[in-house]
Write an enzyme that holds these catalytic residues in place. Structure first.
Site, mmCIF file in Angstrom:
data_model
loop_
_atom_site.group_PDB
_atom_site.id
_atom_site.type_symbol
_atom_site.label_atom_id
_atom_site.label_comp_id
_atom_site.label_asym_id
_atom_site.label_seq_id
_atom_site.Cartn_x
_atom_site.Cartn_y
_atom_site.Cartn_z
ATOM 1 C CG HIS A 86 28.498 -24.678 0.893
ATOM 2 N ND1 HIS A 86 28.191 -25.006 2.200
ATOM 3 C CD2 HIS A 86 28.416 -23.328 0.828
ATOM 4 C CE1 HIS A 86 27.949 -23.909 2.896
ATOM 5 N NE2 HIS A 86 28.061 -22.872 2.080
ATOM 6 C CG HIS A 107 23.850 -24.459 1.602
ATOM 7 N ND1 HIS A 107 24.747 -24.259 0.593
ATOM 8 C CD2 HIS A 107 23.668 -23.254 2.209
ATOM 9 C CE1 HIS A 107 25.088 -22.982 0.559
ATOM 10 N NE2 HIS A 107 24.457 -22.345 1.539
ATOM 11 C CB CYS A 132 25.550 -6.827 5.537
ATOM 12 S SG CYS A 132 26.382 -8.282 4.856
ATOM 13 C CB CYS A 164 23.403 -10.361 6.537
ATOM 14 S SG CYS A 164 24.894 -10.872 7.359
ATOM 15 C CB CYS A 180 28.973 -7.658 7.505
ATOM 16 S SG CYS A 180 28.301 -9.280 7.906
ATOM 17 C CG HIS A 220 28.484 -12.035 4.408
ATOM 18 N ND1 HIS A 220 27.437 -11.924 5.286
ATOM 19 C CD2 HIS A 220 28.209 -13.095 3.616
ATOM 20 C CE1 HIS A 220 26.535 -12.862 5.019
ATOM 21 N NE2 HIS A 220 26.979 -13.587 4.018
ATOM 22 C CE LYS A 276 27.661 -19.405 7.322
ATOM 23 N NZ LYS A 276 27.207 -18.416 6.356
ATOM 24 C CE LYS A 324 30.336 -23.927 -3.989
ATOM 25 N NZ LYS A 324 29.244 -24.557 -4.677
#
Ligand code: MSP
Length: 512
Positions: A19, A22, A128, A131, A145, A148, A296, A299
């Site tokens: 996405h 990145h 996690c 991560c 976490c 996430h 953040k 996806k």
């Protein structure tokens, strides 16, 4: 030969397609390395994919595929093509499933174990998968976490441990002596306070995971995915295979990372390098996140925007320009289509694009496409030449600090000044009177020579549009080889060059 200026991106997990978050890192690295190439330095730019670990393995299985087949498909269909979409000019692409990487990982850990930094022990803790990291109790929020926003898994394993705690003092001393080894300052402070809070030894292997690089001394365990992935930065450039190549590129000048993976790069990675007796990177730069609705972009939260959905409408140049111009590198930034469209129209179409098409069209119209030689310069002409010197210096200093928006602003200031110059000098009025023919020559030359400098300075940011400008000016030599350090030496365009009308560099957007 001098050591290459070495820049890396993180290697991306292939659990999903790329996405714009990145692509943002990759574009930043690409602009930085292109800038250094145009400082006539030797440069090495690396990117790649992180293919081992639980996250990728699970995704492959959920899609009823073998992990290797899944990785091959995503790398070939998504991750490599996106580099073309955004016009990245990387020198190599490292995959952690490649033989060269796997061999290097095994050699590295064998060395670190031989050096006495690895031991066996039991471990239990919250993990996690997002991560790919064991969490400390203090890292969790409501048992989840925070990055996430999902529950962690309790893992109990017998593993091999890396003696991280042993490097606490050496790391602190390193950062005291090198206050710019982590940037921005907020990231540096975060790293130093994390180290001061006390480092614990960390599990470097996993027994419950099958998808990874097996340990050279125990084939029932694989190297923990982060302690495999970080090594890409050296396995790609000859570690374990070609010492001469390694020495000509390592240590990295800049590791570009998102702020979520700072700890791995600024704590674990230098400790690993110390344990293996290798030099440490010059700098880890932690950039911010692209946010959607204040969070953040990701996806997994279905907020990912694909790079193509932007480049299809705006083109790669505008993509590259926009993200580095609109967001201060190191800070978070929100993406909005409205802001993107507004800057495209004002700064690129009306600002740069219009200047290029007006300038070249006037030489075609008034001088049959042959660049005239300048006569005597007036104060207005000389002021523009002086401004170019200042803007080029500012741009170089800003790019050197990874202040991409500052660098772009310095170049944009010059573009705006040239547009004002065109308006004030009114070449279309000069063209009406034979008595001002020589003044018209000087004005046209000044505009085109300014445009030459703009093409050179903006080339790292917008490789395609600047190449079109370069060609339409009939300029000699390869644009990518023009120095940004001597760009402001006036008079590089040869009178008599064949100027053709520039195509529309930034076409009008379909307002729908
Ligand atoms: N595989 C690890 C990195 C290993 S490097 C030895 C990883 N991969 S990732 O695909 O999850 O993330 C790669 C990079 O993309 C990270 O630097 C991360 O910060 C960045 N980004 C992911 N989402 C992002 C945004 N929304 N905004 C900006 N950058 C983002 O972590």
């Amino acid at each position: 030969m001098s050591k290459a200026f070495y820049v890396t991106t993180p290697i991306y997990y292939v659990n999903d397609a790329p996405h714009i978050g990145h692509a943002y890192t990759t574009v930043a690295g690409d602009v930085l390395t292109r800038w250094h190439r145009q400082r006539q330095e030797s440069v090495f730019y690396l990117t790649g994919t992180d293919e081992h670990g639980t996250k990728v393995e699970r995704t492959a299985r959920e899609n009823n595929m073998e992990p290797q087949d899944w990785c091959d498909r995503l790398v070939e269909n998504s991750w490599k093509p996106v580099l073309e979409t955004i016009e990245a000019a990387n020198d190599d692409f490292i995959r952690t499933t490649s033989t060269r990487h796997r061999k290097g990982v095994r050699k590295f850990w064998e060395t670190v174990r031989d050096n006495g930094h690895v031991y066996e022990a039991d471990f239990e803790g919250p993990y996690c998968v997002g991560c790919e990291e064991f969490k400390r109790p203090g890292d969790l929020v409501d048992g989840k976490c925070p990055i996430h926003d999902r529950p962690v898994e309790m893992l109990h394993e017998s593993n091999y441990f890396f003696r991280l705690a042993q490097f606490q003092d050496a790391l602190l001393e390193h950062y005291e002596r090198h206050p710019t080894a982590v940037e921005p300052k907020s990231a540096y402070n975060e790293v130093v306070s994390f180290i001061k809070s006390g480092l614990e030894d960390i599990s470097m292997s996993r027994s419950s995971v099958g998808w990874g690089v097996s340990l050279p001394w125990d084939d029932k365990q694989v190297v923990y995915v982060w302690f495999d992935a970080l090594l890409n930065y050296i396995t790609a450039i000859g570690y374990g295979e070609d010492d001469e190549k390694l020495a000509s590129i390592w240590p990295a000048n800049v590791h570009l990372v998102g702020k979520d993976i700072l700890r791995f790069h600024a704590v674990y990675w230098p400790a690993m390098l110390m344990a293996a007796g290798l030099p440490l990177p010059d700098k880890v730069f932690a950039h911010g996140w692209l946010l959607v609705g204040g969070e953040k972009m990701s996806k997994s939260k279905l907020t990912g925007i694909s790079p193509e959905s932007i480049t299809d409408d705006f083109g790669a140049d505008a993509f590259r320009y926009y993200f580095l111009r609109a967001i201060q590198f190191g800070q978070d930034g929100s993406f909005s289509w409205e802001d993107m469209a507004a800057r495209y129209q004002a700064e690129l179409a009306n600002g740069l694009g219009n200047l290029a098409s007006r300038a070249t069209a006037m030489v075609v119209r008034y001088r049959d496409g042959s660049l005239p030689a300048p006569g005597d310069y007036t104060n207005a002409d000389l002021a523009l030449q002086e401004l170019l010197v200042a803007c080029a210096e500012q741009a170089d200093a800003a790019m050197g600090r990874l202040d991409f928006s500052g660098g772009i602003l310095a170049i944009k200031e010059f573009v705006d000044a040239v547009n004002v110059y065109v308006t004030e000098q009114q070449p279309w009025v000069l063209a009406k009177d034979e008595a001002t023919a020589q003044r018209l020559d000087t004005v046209l030359y000044t505009i085109c020579e300014s445009l030459r400098a703009i093409a050179v300075l903006y080339h790292p940011v917008m490789p395609a549009a600047t190449s079109l400008i370069w060609d339409s000016l009939g300029a000699a030599g390869e644009l990518g080889q023009q120095s940004v350090l001597t760009v402001s030496q006036w008079g590089q365009l040869a009178p008599g060059s064949v100027v053709t009308k520039s195509e529309s560099l930034f076409p009008r957007l379909d307002t729908k």
